[in-house]
Write a protein that holds these residues in place. Sequence first.
Motif, PDB file in Angstrom:
ATOM      1  N   LYS A 218       0.853  -1.193   0.000  1.00 13.05           N
ATOM      2  CA  LYS A 218       0.000   0.000   0.000  1.00 13.05           C
ATOM      3  C   LYS A 218       0.886   1.240   0.000  1.00 13.05           C
ATOM      4  O   LYS A 218       1.892   1.310   0.728  1.00 13.05           O
ATOM      5  CB  LYS A 218      -0.930   0.011   1.220  1.00 13.05           C
ATOM      6  CG  LYS A 218      -1.961  -1.108   1.229  1.00 13.05           C
ATOM      7  CD  LYS A 218      -2.979  -0.914   2.331  1.00 13.05           C
ATOM      8  CE  LYS A 218      -2.392  -1.195   3.698  1.00 13.05           C
ATOM      9  NZ  LYS A 218      -2.095  -2.634   3.885  1.00 13.05           N
ATOM     10  N   PHE A 219       0.472   2.230  -0.806  1.00 16.03           N
ATOM     11  CA  PHE A 219       1.240   3.464  -0.916  1.00 16.03           C
ATOM     12  C   PHE A 219       0.320   4.669  -0.735  1.00 16.03           C
ATOM     13  O   PHE A 219      -0.888   4.595  -0.960  1.00 16.03           O
ATOM     14  CB  PHE A 219       1.927   3.557  -2.278  1.00 16.03           C
ATOM     15  CG  PHE A 219       2.932   2.462  -2.531  1.00 16.03           C
ATOM     16  CD1 PHE A 219       4.248   2.602  -2.087  1.00 16.03           C
ATOM     17  CD2 PHE A 219       2.568   1.296  -3.180  1.00 16.03           C
ATOM     18  CE1 PHE A 219       5.170   1.589  -2.307  1.00 16.03           C
ATOM     19  CE2 PHE A 219       3.480   0.279  -3.405  1.00 16.03           C
ATOM     20  CZ  PHE A 219       4.784   0.424  -2.966  1.00 16.03           C
TER      21      PHE A 219
ATOM     22  N   LEU B 248       4.865   6.392   2.048  1.00 19.34           N
ATOM     23  CA  LEU B 248       4.584   7.685   1.413  1.00 19.34           C
ATOM     24  C   LEU B 248       5.565   7.905   0.257  1.00 19.34           C
ATOM     25  O   LEU B 248       6.785   7.903   0.451  1.00 19.34           O
ATOM     26  CB  LEU B 248       4.714   8.812   2.443  1.00 19.34           C
ATOM     27  CG  LEU B 248       4.589  10.249   1.904  1.00 19.34           C
ATOM     28  CD1 LEU B 248       3.241  10.467   1.233  1.00 19.34           C
ATOM     29  CD2 LEU B 248       4.789  11.249   3.041  1.00 19.34           C
ATOM     30  N   LEU B 249       5.025   8.071  -0.944  1.00 22.82           N
ATOM     31  CA  LEU B 249       5.839   8.354  -2.127  1.00 22.82           C
ATOM     32  C   LEU B 249       5.788   9.850  -2.418  1.00 22.82           C
ATOM     33  O   LEU B 249       4.712  10.452  -2.416  1.00 22.82           O
ATOM     34  CB  LEU B 249       5.307   7.579  -3.335  1.00 22.82           C
ATOM     35  CG  LEU B 249       5.239   6.058  -3.205  1.00 22.82           C
ATOM     36  CD1 LEU B 249       4.643   5.440  -4.460  1.00 22.82           C
ATOM     37  CD2 LEU B 249       6.617   5.471  -2.918  1.00 22.82           C
TER      38      LEU B 249
ATOM     39  N   GLN C 178      -1.095   9.961   8.176  1.00 24.13           N
ATOM     40  CA  GLN C 178      -1.963   9.080   7.387  1.00 24.13           C
ATOM     41  C   GLN C 178      -1.202   7.833   6.935  1.00 24.13           C
ATOM     42  O   GLN C 178      -1.727   6.721   6.997  1.00 24.13           O
ATOM     43  CB  GLN C 178      -2.530   9.818   6.182  1.00 24.13           C
ATOM     44  CG  GLN C 178      -3.481   8.971   5.339  1.00 24.13           C
ATOM     45  CD  GLN C 178      -4.048   9.721   4.148  1.00 24.13           C
ATOM     46  OE1 GLN C 178      -3.914  10.945   4.036  1.00 24.13           O
ATOM     47  NE2 GLN C 178      -4.695   9.007   3.232  1.00 24.13           N
ATOM     48  N   ALA C 179       0.030   8.019   6.491  1.00 24.89           N
ATOM     49  CA  ALA C 179       0.840   6.874   6.065  1.00 24.89           C
ATOM     50  C   ALA C 179       1.074   5.916   7.223  1.00 24.89           C
ATOM     51  O   ALA C 179       1.017   4.684   7.058  1.00 24.89           O
ATOM     52  CB  ALA C 179       2.174   7.359   5.498  1.00 24.89           C
ATOM     53  N   TYR C 180       1.317   6.441   8.428  1.00 24.37           N
ATOM     54  CA  TYR C 180       1.585   5.610   9.603  1.00 24.37           C
ATOM     55  C   TYR C 180       0.338   4.818  10.022  1.00 24.37           C
ATOM     56  O   TYR C 180       0.404   3.608  10.269  1.00 24.37           O
ATOM     57  CB  TYR C 180       2.057   6.482  10.759  1.00 24.37           C
ATOM     58  CG  TYR C 180       2.360   5.720  12.019  1.00 24.37           C
ATOM     59  CD1 TYR C 180       3.532   4.982  12.141  1.00 24.37           C
ATOM     60  CD2 TYR C 180       1.467   5.738  13.084  1.00 24.37           C
ATOM     61  CE1 TYR C 180       3.808   4.266  13.306  1.00 24.37           C
ATOM     62  CE2 TYR C 180       1.725   5.031  14.242  1.00 24.37           C
ATOM     63  CZ  TYR C 180       2.899   4.301  14.349  1.00 24.37           C
ATOM     64  OH  TYR C 180       3.152   3.601  15.491  1.00 24.37           O
ATOM     65  N   LYS C 181      -0.822   5.500  10.069  1.00 21.63           N
ATOM     66  CA  LYS C 181      -2.052   4.853  10.526  1.00 21.63           C
ATOM     67  C   LYS C 181      -2.527   3.779   9.550  1.00 21.63           C
ATOM     68  O   LYS C 181      -3.059   2.743   9.968  1.00 21.63           O
ATOM     69  CB  LYS C 181      -3.147   5.907  10.718  1.00 21.63           C
ATOM     70  CG  LYS C 181      -2.883   6.852  11.883  1.00 21.63           C
ATOM     71  CD  LYS C 181      -3.953   7.934  11.953  1.00 21.63           C
ATOM     72  CE  LYS C 181      -3.664   8.907  13.094  1.00 21.63           C
ATOM     73  NZ  LYS C 181      -4.669  10.010  13.146  1.00 21.63           N
ATOM     74  N   GLU C 182      -2.347   4.018   8.247  1.00 22.78           N
ATOM     75  CA  GLU C 182      -2.847   3.089   7.240  1.00 22.78           C
ATOM     76  C   GLU C 182      -1.770   2.101   6.786  1.00 22.78           C
ATOM     77  O   GLU C 182      -1.997   1.331   5.845  1.00 22.78           O
ATOM     78  CB  GLU C 182      -3.389   3.869   6.038  1.00 22.78           C
ATOM     79  CG  GLU C 182      -4.567   4.772   6.396  1.00 22.78           C
ATOM     80  CD  GLU C 182      -5.048   5.615   5.219  1.00 22.78           C
ATOM     81  OE1 GLU C 182      -4.562   5.386   4.080  1.00 22.78           O
ATOM     82  OE2 GLU C 182      -5.906   6.478   5.427  1.00 22.78           O
TER      83      GLU C 182
END
Length: 537
Positions: free
Chosen positions: A373-374, A418-419, A410-414
Amino acid sequence: MDLAKPKSRPTLNIFMVTSPYSPEFSYFQSALRHSSIIALDAEWKPVRSRQIADSSEDYVGEPTFPTVTLLQIACRVSHGVSDAEVYSVGNSPVFLVDLLSIPLSTIWELLRDMFVSPCVLKLGFRFKQDLVNLSSTFASQGFPSGFDRIEPFIDITSMYYHLKQLNGGKKFPKDTISLATICWEILSISLSKELQCSDWSSRPLTEGQISYAAADAYYLLEVFAIFEHEFLTKETGIYKLTELSSRTGGLKELFTDFNACKNVVRTKYCSASDMMKACYPIINFLGNAAMGSSSQPVCEASYILDKHILDIAKFYGEKIVLKEADRKPRLSRRKRVRQLSGNTKSIEQFGINNNWQGRLPWDPAFGGDGCSKFLCDVMVEGLARHLRCVGIDAAISSFKKPDPRQLLDQAYKEKRVLLTRDAKLLKHQYLASNQVYMVKSLLKNDQLLEVIETFHLNISEEQLMSRCTKCNGSFIQKPLTYEEAIEASKGFQIIPNCLFDKDTEFWQCTDCRQLYWEGTQYHNAVEKFVNICKLST
């Protein structure tokens, strides 16, 4: 899976102008002399000079304008050109003037006179900054005045909004629409912008760059042809008005109910401007009849044509005038703040290796579900759509204008990586080691391959086009029937009637309810991503 079927793009008549002694330069001069409508575009060499901040001054050293390296000029050649000249240059030639090769002194007067000629309507897309940079490029080579104005001029965005208003559309600010969007909505042409940021100072130009540069100018003429038809319809009542939103066949569809144009619809035309040219004698005949002047020959269309072009310029035209302030380069506010704060560290200065190291947030050993997931920030939103096309979960920010902390949270929770291409995000070291990846490549196709290879993603042909490119949702497992697709599209989406004559399968996104089907665009996309991902077929 098509939302609309794109039209085939015509083969453009392109001339590279690199020397004043070449045949292409002669064609260029002839086309400028015999064109009443000219479309303009330019490509720049970016400014890469370093400016060092100083505590007592805003910056040391004057900022400079980008250098224009290529000027694109598409001409709609009038009927006044002799047969030999038409044969030489074509009816809608596109000239790519290489400002790195041709002596600027040989074209300065030619361009200056064309820019201010009242007999030539100029078209452009946000061309003011192009003119600023073009003027600076000539001024830096000893031409004291550069270029200070263009008139009469029509911005393509103005034409777009006038067309939308004629058909009940809502008016939006001019800077919210892109040229690619305009071409898609008006012409059903998919205009790729991947090469916009390529190196326009390198020579020789690639075939892709040449095609890209020529298309940007040529399709301004095509949009104008649609706009011109609407103007003629409104002013003279000659043609039957057709809703813009229902057009699928370009101008050909507009003339199918007009008996005098049967000779036009029997002929296959590849562009809107060609269709308009074929109808000029008819316009002239009807115009003369309306004025009670039957003595004019039918083939002499120049008077009526010029009158309508002048009327269009009168009602919708404007002028670009460069003020003294436009001639003084200045830093953007963001760059100025960055310089004054000394916040110009590179990736290496942050002490972070851009090559991915460590665990993946979706690793089951660390509580993940095993599915890659990205999260893509605004600088790589195009990459997000490409990842979705190959079946990879690629989200964008849930905030309209997210700050770095919101993106990282958001990247941490999901449990996403992160790109980004924003080096500022890499200084947040509390998450950067396992949550952020700096994309090196510039073009979307290269970015996709980079991410696949960096994270060792396994892509199969079955995964292609298996996610919604609009919202990142997944599809309903079972394809919809004919009746189900009709019901699902009511009040939401228009499905071309021709699809129901075929054995077509429809799929629907579980999140945004968008409908997809396997059409020409779908098969082209599958072939494209098979090649990018190097899948064996």
